[in-house]
Design an enzyme around this catalytic site. Structure first.
Site, PDB file in Angstrom:
ATOM      1  N   SER A 132      -2.172  12.138 -32.796  1.00  0.00           N
ATOM      2  CA  SER A 132      -1.171  11.541 -33.673  1.00  0.00           C
ATOM      3  C   SER A 132      -0.629  10.254 -33.050  1.00  0.00           C
ATOM      4  CB  SER A 132      -0.064  12.556 -33.949  1.00  0.00           C
ATOM      5  OG  SER A 132       0.918  12.019 -34.792  1.00  0.00           O
ATOM      6  N   HIS A 140       2.000  13.105 -41.445  1.00  0.00           N
ATOM      7  CA  HIS A 140       0.561  13.076 -41.745  1.00  0.00           C
ATOM      8  C   HIS A 140       0.224  13.576 -43.141  1.00  0.00           C
ATOM      9  CE1 HIS A 140      -0.452  11.648 -37.808  1.00  0.00           C
ATOM     10  NE2 HIS A 140       0.349  12.557 -37.282  1.00  0.00           N
TER      11      HIS A 140
END
Lengths: 287, 80
Positions: A83, A182
């Site tokens: 991430s 996300h």
């Protein structure tokens, strides 16, 4: 074959920066990075409380700064990150400058925080057959936002839908995060971040760099910068990263500070691989 | 179960889930600050503990389990 991994949100710990402050040049770098991040990184990484550094707009630039400091002096064969950790990995691989990395990650943290309005969240899905789990998440109108490998999937989206999520053979538990990272809920953050990234110079990586979007090896620097921006609203597929690391023949994994999360996953997913947690400069000698 | 039996079983769970050595899972250790468990790993430990000890640990209660001693006391209480 040595892979260096940059951890993502959830890994942060009070005082995580402290062991790296005495490294040569660290004070000057942190002063410059704090200015572009519009945040006192030294305070955030030393005396700030767990609650303070849990705020997304603090967590993210702090993670980037810590990874960039910890990476100095490590000769990586492969780089990757989970991430927000993917930004530090890209900087270490030479795609963007360290300063652009910290500046953009700080912008990312602020933009993501603004997308969290209390109506979305994330839940861990533990156990169950992978195909069944992913299909059930999708049919519930949710996103499999993190497919981490080792049977660890995180579903994200509307809180009501998450509360109703039931999957045969699996357990669903809420995870304490501010919003649906996300997923398309982060769309406005992508726009803001794209604006901040306009005009930023991006070069092709000088070290093998693996993308957490799909586990591919990055070849085109400018395209990867766009992918990092877009990745804010797209799932993390770390299961595919583990597969790529295995295919590349990685036999040593170094997780940069604050280490633990990815090292723990690596132990499960890649048994037999040597794992080093770079928590302080003293740990680097073991590499 | 005695407190020590619960602690030992919990230590095995933590090692299995996170790779943290079971010997570090002592009563005064904090899951996050001392054992470096992130929120997601902690969720996995809680779920495994529910199965192992046959108890229910709601999210609200799970958030209060800061140290190993907290978790041992919780399991001891709800299974009493």
């Amino acid at each position: 074959m040595l892979a260096v991994l940059c951890p993502g949100q959830g890994s942060q710990r009070p005082g995580q920066l402290a062991p790296w402050l005495e490294a040569p040049g660290a004070a000057d770098l942190l002063a410059a990075w704090s200015e572009v991040a519009r945040l006192d990184l030294v305070r955030a990484g030393t005396t700030a409380s767990a609650d303070e550094i849990r705020a997304t707009e603090v967590t993210q630039p702090l993670l980037a700064a810590t990874a960039l400091l910890a990476a100095r002096g490590i000769q990586a064969d492969v780089l990757t990150g989970h991430s927000v950790g993917g930004w530090a990995a890209a900087a270490i691989a030479g795609v963007i400058s360290d300063e652009d990395c910290v500046r953009l990650v700080a912008a990312r943290g602020r933009a993501v925080a603004e997308c969290c309005d209390g109506t979305t969240g994330m839940s861990a899905v533990l156990g169950g057959a992978p195909d069944v789990v992913l299909a059930a998440i999708e049919s519930a109108g949710l996103t499999a936002a993190n497919v981490n490998g080792g049977g660890q999937v995180v579903a994200a989206g509307d809180l009501d839908r998450l509360a109703a999520l039931e999957i045969p053979g699996a357990r669903v538990r809420s995870v304490p995060v501010a919003g649906a990272f996300h997923t398309t809920a982060m769309g406005p953050a992508v726009e803001a971040l794209a604006g901040a990234a306009t005009g930023v110079a991006a070069a092709d990586p000088t070290t093998t760099l693996v993308s957490d979007a799909d586990g591919t090896v990055v070849t085109d620097g400018p395209a990867h910068l766009r992918a990092l921006v877009d990745g804010t609203a797209r799932p993390v597929r770390f299961d595919l990263v583990w597969q790529r690391l295995a295919d590349l023949g990685v036999d040593t994994i170094v997780e940069l500070a604050p280490a633990g999360v990815l090292a723990g996953l690596a132990k499960r997913v890649l048994p037999g691989v040597r794992i080093v947690k770079a928590e302080s400069p003293a740990d680097l000698a073991a590499i | 179960m005695t407190d020590e039996e619960i602690r030992t079983a919990l230590a095995e769970i933590v090692q299995e889930v996170s790779g943290v050595e079971a010997s570090r899972v002592q009563m005064d250790a904090a899951f996050a600050a001392d054992l470096d468990l992130d929120s997601l790993t902690m969720v996995e430990v809680v779920v495994a503990a529910e199965e192992r000890f046959d108890v229910r640990i709601p999210d609200d209660d799970a958030g209060d389990l800061v140290t190993v001693a907290d978790a041992v006391a919780y399991v001891q209480n709800v299974s009493a």
